[in-house]
Design a protein around this motif. Sequence first.
Motif, PDB file in Angstrom:
ATOM      1  N   ALA A 274      30.995  51.724  36.779  1.00 50.28           N
ATOM      2  CA  ALA A 274      29.560  51.841  37.120  1.00 50.28           C
ATOM      3  C   ALA A 274      29.388  51.850  38.638  1.00 50.28           C
ATOM      4  CB  ALA A 274      28.789  50.676  36.511  1.00 50.28           C
ATOM      5  N   GLN A 279      22.892  50.574  36.785  1.00 48.10           N
ATOM      6  CA  GLN A 279      23.594  51.375  35.777  1.00 48.10           C
ATOM      7  C   GLN A 279      24.298  50.461  34.767  1.00 48.10           C
ATOM      8  OE1 GLN A 279      26.401  53.935  37.722  1.00 48.10           O
ATOM      9  NE2 GLN A 279      26.878  55.042  35.854  1.00 48.10           N
ATOM     10  N   ALA A 282      21.692  48.462  32.577  1.00 44.02           N
ATOM     11  CA  ALA A 282      20.447  49.174  32.225  1.00 44.02           C
ATOM     12  C   ALA A 282      19.888  48.689  30.886  1.00 44.02           C
ATOM     13  CB  ALA A 282      20.691  50.673  32.187  1.00 44.02           C
TER      14      ALA A 282
END
Length: 341
Positions: A274, A279, A282
């Motif tokens: 990531a 990210q 999330a």
Amino acid sequence: MTRPANRPVRVGIVGAGMIGQDHARRLCTMLAGAQVTAVADADLGRAQQVAGSLPDARALPTGHDVVASAAVDAVLVTSSGPTHEEFVLAAIGAAKPVFCEKPLAPTPEACLRIVEAEMAGGRRLVQVGFMRRYDDGYRAMKQAVDDGLIGAPLLAHCVHRNATSPPTFTSDMPLTDSAVHEMDVVRWLLADEVTALSVLAGRRSGYAPAQLRDPQLLLMETTSGVHVDVEVFVNCQYGYDVRCELVGETGTVSLPGPAAPVLRSGGAVSAPVAADWRQRFARAYDAELQDWVNSVRDGQGTGPSSWDGYAAAAVARAALTALDSGQRTPVVMKGRPGFYG
Ligand code: ISE
């Protein structure tokens, strides 16, 4: 005032920076049962721009206007850390539920003022943005511990790496901004309190800004005697990498990485890392905000509490002393009031 049961929760946002915008997008496009009706920011132009990009929102001059607005049922505080206390206290004063990004406030004393105001009001109104508690992997780990699958926990090993830090990061921030997540999640995973910790900062990475001691190693000790080591390295260059393994008397349980394709090509096996926490976590951010919206709808505060915000701030305070002194430092923390379970 009671909210009509079928109306979406009307959320006012205080702080329209990166995470405020992220949460606004989530509330408006991905989650159920909420709408954003008001936005304020220290930069009014930014508030207007963000409000203009949302279907039902308008910009208001200050965060206090958002809290007081009759068009706002619940408040999301995503302003800068030092301003959290005043807006969270204002929301409690207005008897409105409030979601506050971490840190709840920069000092344990400020967090305690929030705790005391909330208790005086007689009901839980505050949820703190410790989103890792909503990550599927951490939840599975907690389930394994609670189900007794690894026996009594003895040790934990944690890694917290960011690809790069902002140039303004100072040596306290890997502790107060980054490792504070481990300070919280370990309390939650083990249902235990951190009682003391030591911090070591050794050879500095040449990629870290000059004022930053990076990486750092923490050793936390809990009430039941579990030892938790944490590597926090905020300029590791290669990506965002969070790991955790709990070692118990009869087994271990580890945090799974996020599902990602493994590529075999050109004589090599590879998998993506990531880029950052937005990210990596999330789905956890989605889940924590949906849980908050549901709890506002149900009139029942859940999730990480202001007491958890206080506890994390108390551990972080001890970590700063430990970093400066090089000494093992006890955590000074009050006893948990019955109000917080
Ligand atoms: C950042 O502020 C966060 O809260 C992220 O969750 C954390 O992983 C990162 O290290 C912090 O800088």
